[in-house]
Motif scaffolding. Structure first.
Motif, short mmCIF file in Angstrom:
data_model
loop_
_atom_site.label_atom_id
_atom_site.label_comp_id
_atom_site.label_asym_id
_atom_site.label_seq_id
_atom_site.Cartn_x
_atom_site.Cartn_y
_atom_site.Cartn_z
N LEU A 272 0.83 -1.20 0.00
CA LEU A 272 0.00 0.00 0.00
C LEU A 272 0.87 1.26 0.00
N ASP A 273 1.97 1.21 0.74
CA ASP A 273 2.89 2.35 0.77
C ASP A 273 3.49 2.63 -0.60
N GLU A 274 3.59 1.57 -1.45
CA GLU A 274 4.13 1.72 -2.80
C GLU A 274 3.02 1.96 -3.82
N GLY A 275 1.79 2.15 -3.33
CA GLY A 275 0.70 2.51 -4.21
C GLY A 275 0.04 1.35 -4.93
N THR A 276 0.16 0.14 -4.38
CA THR A 276 -0.45 -1.01 -5.04
C THR A 276 -0.90 -2.02 -3.99
N THR A 277 -1.45 -3.14 -4.44
CA THR A 277 -1.87 -4.22 -3.56
C THR A 277 -1.48 -5.55 -4.19
N PHE A 278 -1.54 -6.60 -3.41
CA PHE A 278 -1.23 -7.93 -3.92
C PHE A 278 -2.19 -8.30 -5.05
N LYS A 279 -3.47 -8.02 -4.86
CA LYS A 279 -4.48 -8.34 -5.88
C LYS A 279 -4.22 -7.57 -7.17
N GLN A 280 -3.81 -6.30 -7.03
CA GLN A 280 -3.54 -5.49 -8.21
C GLN A 280 -2.35 -6.04 -9.00
N ILE A 281 -1.30 -6.43 -8.29
CA ILE A 281 -0.12 -7.00 -8.96
C ILE A 281 -0.49 -8.29 -9.67
N LEU A 282 -1.27 -9.15 -8.99
CA LEU A 282 -1.69 -10.41 -9.60
C LEU A 282 -2.51 -10.14 -10.86
N LYS A 283 -3.39 -9.15 -10.80
CA LYS A 283 -4.21 -8.82 -11.97
C LYS A 283 -3.33 -8.34 -13.12
N GLU A 284 -2.32 -7.51 -12.81
CA GLU A 284 -1.43 -7.00 -13.86
C GLU A 284 -0.61 -8.12 -14.48
N VAL A 285 -0.13 -9.04 -13.65
CA VAL A 285 0.65 -10.16 -14.16
C VAL A 285 -0.23 -11.06 -15.04
N ARG A 286 -1.43 -11.34 -14.57
CA ARG A 286 -2.35 -12.16 -15.38
C ARG A 286 -2.65 -11.50 -16.72
N HIS A 287 -2.90 -10.20 -16.69
CA HIS A 287 -3.17 -9.45 -17.93
C HIS A 287 -1.99 -9.57 -18.88
N SER A 288 -0.81 -9.30 -18.37
CA SER A 288 0.39 -9.33 -19.21
C SER A 288 0.61 -10.71 -19.81
N LEU A 289 0.49 -11.75 -18.99
CA LEU A 289 0.72 -13.11 -19.47
C LEU A 289 -0.37 -13.55 -20.44
N ALA A 290 -1.60 -13.12 -20.18
CA ALA A 290 -2.70 -13.48 -21.08
C ALA A 290 -2.43 -12.93 -22.48
N VAL A 291 -2.01 -11.68 -22.55
CA VAL A 291 -1.71 -11.06 -23.85
C VAL A 291 -0.57 -11.80 -24.54
N GLU A 292 0.48 -12.13 -23.78
CA GLU A 292 1.62 -12.83 -24.38
C GLU A 292 1.23 -14.21 -24.88
N HIS A 293 0.40 -14.93 -24.12
CA HIS A 293 -0.04 -16.26 -24.57
C HIS A 293 -0.86 -16.15 -25.85
N LEU A 294 -1.73 -15.16 -25.92
CA LEU A 294 -2.55 -14.99 -27.13
C LEU A 294 -1.69 -14.60 -28.32
N LYS A 295 -0.67 -13.78 -28.10
CA LYS A 295 0.23 -13.40 -29.18
C LYS A 295 0.97 -14.62 -29.72
N SER A 296 1.39 -15.50 -28.80
CA SER A 296 2.17 -16.66 -29.23
C SER A 296 1.32 -17.66 -30.00
N GLY A 297 0.02 -17.74 -29.65
CA GLY A 297 -0.87 -18.66 -30.34
C GLY A 297 -0.63 -20.13 -30.01
N ARG A 298 0.12 -20.40 -28.95
CA ARG A 298 0.45 -21.80 -28.64
C ARG A 298 -0.58 -22.48 -27.73
N LEU A 299 -1.41 -21.67 -27.03
CA LEU A 299 -2.39 -22.23 -26.11
C LEU A 299 -3.79 -21.80 -26.50
N SER A 300 -4.76 -22.64 -26.21
CA SER A 300 -6.16 -22.27 -26.42
C SER A 300 -6.60 -21.33 -25.30
#
Length: 336
Positions: A272-300
């Motif tokens: 919180l002191d750094e302006g974020t939360t655990f849930k927010q970081i998890l959401k950002e990581v999921r978003h980033s990885l989801a985009v990368e997986h879709l770009k690669s086209g290797r997974l459904s």
């Protein structure tokens, strides 16, 4: 401070490779608004976004798809500072692998190493896990980093000790024969992970340049450097990196707090002191990885949802539509 680290020496190696190929390094740098003099500053550190642009522009200027291999070939053991020196003093390949696994971050945080033993096959798997969503530069970065580490192993082991296989998680490129030649072993593509396979019998063979006293001294320097980096890196960046390293099973808040020797409440307060939360970081990581997986086209879409920890693919689809404005099945990289 950003959790991205890549000493400027490596950018100079890329510049030298471009020069050797007849490309003006100044023109390459200018595309990203980097001054040539900045490569002479030992404290210069680009962010990950700028590094990605530099690699993309280097590929565009040279029109050389195998640029990663060519740069990796230049990265011999003495280009890796104290980590390379420590590896040179190792008593065995096992000790060298453990060294790189623990201290690679003093040279770069682009990837981390995982060492797994296959008891049935008597093989060792050295996996390279990206700490950042590499996207369009994945192939170039992995080829360069993995060939650089292979060069380290070559420098410390007898000439007859070699890798059994190298694997990459992307389709075979047009220069696959060159990759086989440069790695000195079969290179497999479309693999589930990037890395090396080594015969277990090779791990504990004594190495010719072993110097236990010099190794201990060099390792202690690596330890101090790693501690300094940890002090400079924000907690949120360290949590994000942990999630990316363990992307096939994200740790919970409780587990993450334990890994950082904190209580969940303390971890939450610091984030919180750094302006974020655990849930927010998890959401950002999921978003980033989801985009990368879709770009690669290797997974459904269903496989991506499962890999990101969604029990219901419908929940993943809803989350992705919130992130990108379209469901994952309609996502097109580069669209506006």
């Amino acid at each position: 401070m950003s959790d991205f680290l890549l000493p400027v020496q490596y950018l100079r190696q890329i510049a030298e490779q471009l020069r050797a190929m007849g490309t003006d390094p100044a023109a390459w740098l200018a595309r990203c608004e980097v001054e040539p003099r900045q490569l002479d500053d030992p404290d210069y550190q680009p962010g990950f976004a700028l590094f990605s642009q530099l690699i993309e522009h280097a590929l565009a200027l040279t029109e050389e798809p195998a640029l990663g291999l060519l740069v990796g070939e230049r990265l011999v053991i003495n280009t890796h500072g104290i980590l390379g020196f420590a590896a040179l003093q190792s008593e065995s390949l096992r000790q060298a692998i453990q060294l790189v696994e623990r201290y690679l971050a003093v040279r770069t945080t682009l990837v981390t190493l995982r060492h797994e033993h296959d008891e049935a096959a008597q093989r060792e798997h050295i996996q390279f896990v990206a700490s950042f969503p590499l996207g369009s530069i994945e192939r170039t970065v992995l080829e360069a980093v993995m060939l650089a580490i292979k060069n380290v192993f070559d420098a410390i082991t007898p000439a007859n000790v070699c890798l059994s296989q190298v694997g990459f998680p992307f389709p075979a490129p047009c220069y696959a024969d060159l990759a086989n030649e440069m790695f000195g072993c079969p290179v497999a593509y479309d693999q589930p992970w990037a890395g090396f396979t080594i015969d277990s019998a090779l791990l504990d063979l004594p190495l010719r340049m072993a110097d236990p006293a010099a190794f201990r001294e060099a390792e202690s320097i690596c330890q101090r450097e790693l501690m300094k980096l940890g002090e400079k890196t924000s907690l949120s960046a360290r949590v994000r990196r942990l999630m990316l390293e363990k992307q096939n099973g994200f740790p919970s808040l409780v587990v993450t707090a334990r890994l950082f020797h904190m209580t969940p409440r303390t971890l939450h307060r610091h984030l919180l002191d750094e302006g974020t939360t655990f849930k927010q970081i998890l959401k950002e990581v999921r978003h980033s990885l989801a985009v990368e997986h879709l770009k690669s086209g290797r997974l459904s879409v269903q496989e991506i949802a499962c890999s990101l920890g969604y029990n219901d693919v419908a929940n993943f689809r809803r989350a992705f539509k919130q992130w990108e404005g379209v469901p994952p099945s309609e996502y097109r990289p580069g669209r506006q």
